[in-house]
Design an enzyme around this catalytic site. Sequence first.
Site, short mmCIF file in Angstrom:
data_model
loop_
_atom_site.label_atom_id
_atom_site.label_comp_id
_atom_site.label_asym_id
_atom_site.label_seq_id
_atom_site.Cartn_x
_atom_site.Cartn_y
_atom_site.Cartn_z
N TYR A 104 0.80 -1.22 0.00
CA TYR A 104 0.00 0.00 0.00
C TYR A 104 0.83 1.27 0.00
O TYR A 104 0.31 2.35 -0.22
CB TYR A 104 -0.90 0.03 1.24
N ASN A 173 -7.16 4.25 -3.88
CA ASN A 173 -7.79 3.30 -2.97
C ASN A 173 -8.90 4.01 -2.23
O ASN A 173 -8.64 4.99 -1.52
CB ASN A 173 -6.76 2.76 -1.96
N GLU A 174 -10.12 3.54 -2.43
CA GLU A 174 -11.26 4.08 -1.65
C GLU A 174 -11.35 5.60 -1.71
O GLU A 174 -11.57 6.26 -0.69
CB GLU A 174 -11.18 3.57 -0.20
N ASP A 214 -16.38 -1.19 -0.54
CA ASP A 214 -17.67 -1.75 -0.87
C ASP A 214 -18.74 -0.72 -0.51
O ASP A 214 -18.51 0.15 0.33
CB ASP A 214 -17.88 -3.04 -0.06
N GLU A 279 -9.31 -6.61 -1.21
CA GLU A 279 -9.17 -6.99 0.21
C GLU A 279 -10.35 -7.89 0.52
O GLU A 279 -11.46 -7.66 0.04
CB GLU A 279 -9.29 -5.78 1.16
#
Length: 566
Positions: A104, A173-174, A214, A279
């Site tokens: 990451y 990421n997100e 999600d 993940e």
Amino acid sequence: MRASSRFAAGLALAGAFLTGVDAAIQTVTRNGRYLYTADGNRFYIKGVAYQEQGKDISVRWSRAQAIPFLSHPLSSIDPLANGTACTRDLPYLQQLGVNTIRAYSVNSSLNHDSCMQTFSNAGIYTIIDLSLPGNGSMDRDAPTWTTNLLDLYIETIDVFSKYNNVLAYNVGNEVVIAANGTAAATFVKAAARDVKAYINSISSSALVGYASIDGDATWLDPLANYLSCDPSGSNSGATALDLFGLNNYEWCGNSTFEASYAGVEGQFAGYNVAAYFSEYGCITSPPRVWTEVAALFSSQMSPVWSGGVAFSYFPATSAQGQFGMVTISPDGSTVTTSSDFTNLQTQYAAASPPNSPSQSGAGTATYPSCPQQNSSWLASNTLPPTPNFSACQCLENNLSCQFTPSTSNYTAIVGALLDYACSLIGQSGGSCSAISSNGTTGQYGAVSECDPTIMLSYVMSDYYIANGANAQSCSFGGNGTVNSKAPSSASAANTAASSCLASASGTSVPTLPAGAPGPSGSSSSSGGGSGSSPNAASVVLADARTLMGMGVLVAAGIASGLWTIA
Ligand SMILES: *[C@@H]1O[C@H](CO)[C@@H](O)[C@H](O)[C@H]1NC(C)=O
Ligand SMILES: *[C@@H]1O[C@H](CO)[C@@H](O)[C@H](O)[C@H]1NC(C)=O
Ligand SMILES: *[C@@H]1O[C@H](CO)[C@@H](O)[C@H](O)[C@H]1NC(C)=O
Ligand SMILES: *[C@@H]1O[C@H](CO)[C@@H](O)[C@H](O)[C@H]1NC(C)=O
Ligand SMILES: *[C@@H]1O[C@H](CO)[C@@H](O)[C@H](O)[C@H]1NC(C)=O
Ligand SMILES: *[C@@H]1O[C@H](CO)[C@@H](O)[C@H](O)[C@H]1NC(C)=O
Ligand SMILES: *[C@@H]1O[C@H](CO)[C@@H](O)[C@H](O)[C@H]1NC(C)=O
Ligand SMILES: *[C@@H]1O[C@H](CO)[C@@H](O)[C@H](O)[C@H]1NC(C)=O
Ligand SMILES: *[C@@H]1O[C@H](CO)[C@@H](O)[C@H](O)[C@H]1NC(C)=O
Ligand SMILES: *[C@@H]1O[C@H](CO)[C@@H](O)[C@H](O)[C@H]1NC(C)=O
Ligand SMILES: *[C@@H]1O[C@H](CO)[C@@H](O)[C@H](O)[C@H]1NC(C)=O
């Protein structure tokens, strides 16, 4: 070591070992929505997250509570920079049976040769997140796609491009976590476009990925579709991801496909590029039994998914509890595994997804048109331009008042100063629209592609000129310096600025600024941290954006001394 070369050949395929062949790790490519190794076997990601948690950092997926990150943006660990640690961990990764690790937070200033070679020799691919905590990632509340981020991403790609086991680079990421923040997807898609163009330009085979939190299907579905669509309507993949990652924790304990995965299976049934779980591994009923592995790698899910990344090898603490499947002794010398580890090992060993469809049967990629905007999908189909370093540098050189911070840790003050300068300009009847961007309207100010420090010099110069080039009005509490070489009349400043930015509004193959380290050089660079997270500077910057978004600034007539880029 050589026994593990089977991993390179798509370890998921029982009986498909490269018997005794001391082969280099195979290139993985995407055909349509599936991944294949060079020998034509379908490739499934049997992965584990490999990111040691920095001290005082809350783990990255709790981005909604990102504040703990912000106070310690630099306490990070690069998991691929310590060859001793990688060598220590290799036998455990091999026992686990993984063929991919996700890192990451990498620091392009450090040397990754030992870890990357160790993992490559063992047939283990890497998924590299390009963003970093602090100012090294897009801020979901004030998203932009700017030269400093592109620079960071390219420097990392340059450092990793010499390794043969980079499976993918994640461009974010997100970043999007809720319907009201979906306009940020325009910047993520622009990042994917520019990273893809750069990767192609250096003949790298790495895939371009994104890892999504999600969420509710009303925005998650259009997000996935948007990141793999073609806004031009001509079936071009130029702005499309290769690999959509879903951080999915829906399967807890001894769940079932019907209870946990039938939903996402349906949602991604018709997806056009590769998808995987970036993940997975719910911790609500420890120890984890990892029975989701059998479902994920079954013929029920293999038509849609190409495996996943179990979270996490190292211990990691979040608001939800404790992740991790090994502990490392305080002196770093020994690894102790937990039952989470042995359970996952058992499940990965038993997973045997089908080697189908064949590569020739995978079809060619199609890139559908993009989702229509609605109340839960706010992203425009007009993307921001490719950030142009030389245009922004030309602009900075021509600005009459330049941001010259007295601290090298200037990140935190940029936002406050932008906010302040824009409020002054607003009071004078001017506008900060040149530095604003809006992913909903698809309108991007001419300076909005530049580093926030250049945006700041721009608005400081605007204010300075509006005040008759009075030196005091460039001070900003000692943060600004008059640039005696710059044009000081409003019209000359406007002409020079417009000229610098005139050809910087399109899409192009990104290049690093002159003097920056190239692919073979060692680079100096920005930030570092464990994970990608919003950042201090741009969170403060959000205040300035909010201010600008209110419309007050734009409404009034431009005062005589204020200038805006034509
Ligand atoms: C940078 O400045 C911020 C805000 O003032 C502070 O919280 C942070 O600790 C500083 N970082 C370093 C490395 O000094
Ligand atoms: C979205 O809504 C949440 C509250 O539901 C709020 O905290 C957040 O700031 C909003 N984000 C944006 C980008 O408007
Ligand atoms: C917006 O469109 C998407 C499809 O792109 C759909 O899934 C979603 O339900 C729509 N949202 C609303 C509020 O209708
Ligand atoms: C899952 O099922 C196994 C076997 O049926 C059982 O031993 C175990 O306790 C269950 N674990 C959880 C977390 O429910
Ligand atoms: C590398 O990792 C080993 C094993 O954990 C540790 O002993 C050593 O201090 C680390 N080296 C550096 C430079 O961090
Ligand atoms: C970037 O900007 C410079 C300076 O204005 C210009 O010469 C160059 O053509 C631009 N590059 C691209 C690819 O647009
Ligand atoms: C200032 O702008 C002009 C016009 O765009 C450009 O030709 C010149 O190179 C710039 N000056 C510097 C020092 O970059
Ligand atoms: C982050 O801020 C630091 C200074 O605080 C700077 O050196 C670095 O280049 C910045 N990184 C990015 C990606 O903007
Ligand atoms: C620079 O700006 C910051 C933020 O507004 C302020 O706190 C500081 O006092 C200013 N001056 C200097 C010399 O840093
Ligand atoms: C990256 O590595 C360089 C060289 O060791 C170091 O100076 C820098 O602080 C590191 N960056 C971070 C964010 O740890
Ligand atoms: C973008 O523009 C839309 C439509 O004008 C507006 O509702 C929204 O608040 C703007 N967003 C930002 C971040 O300024």
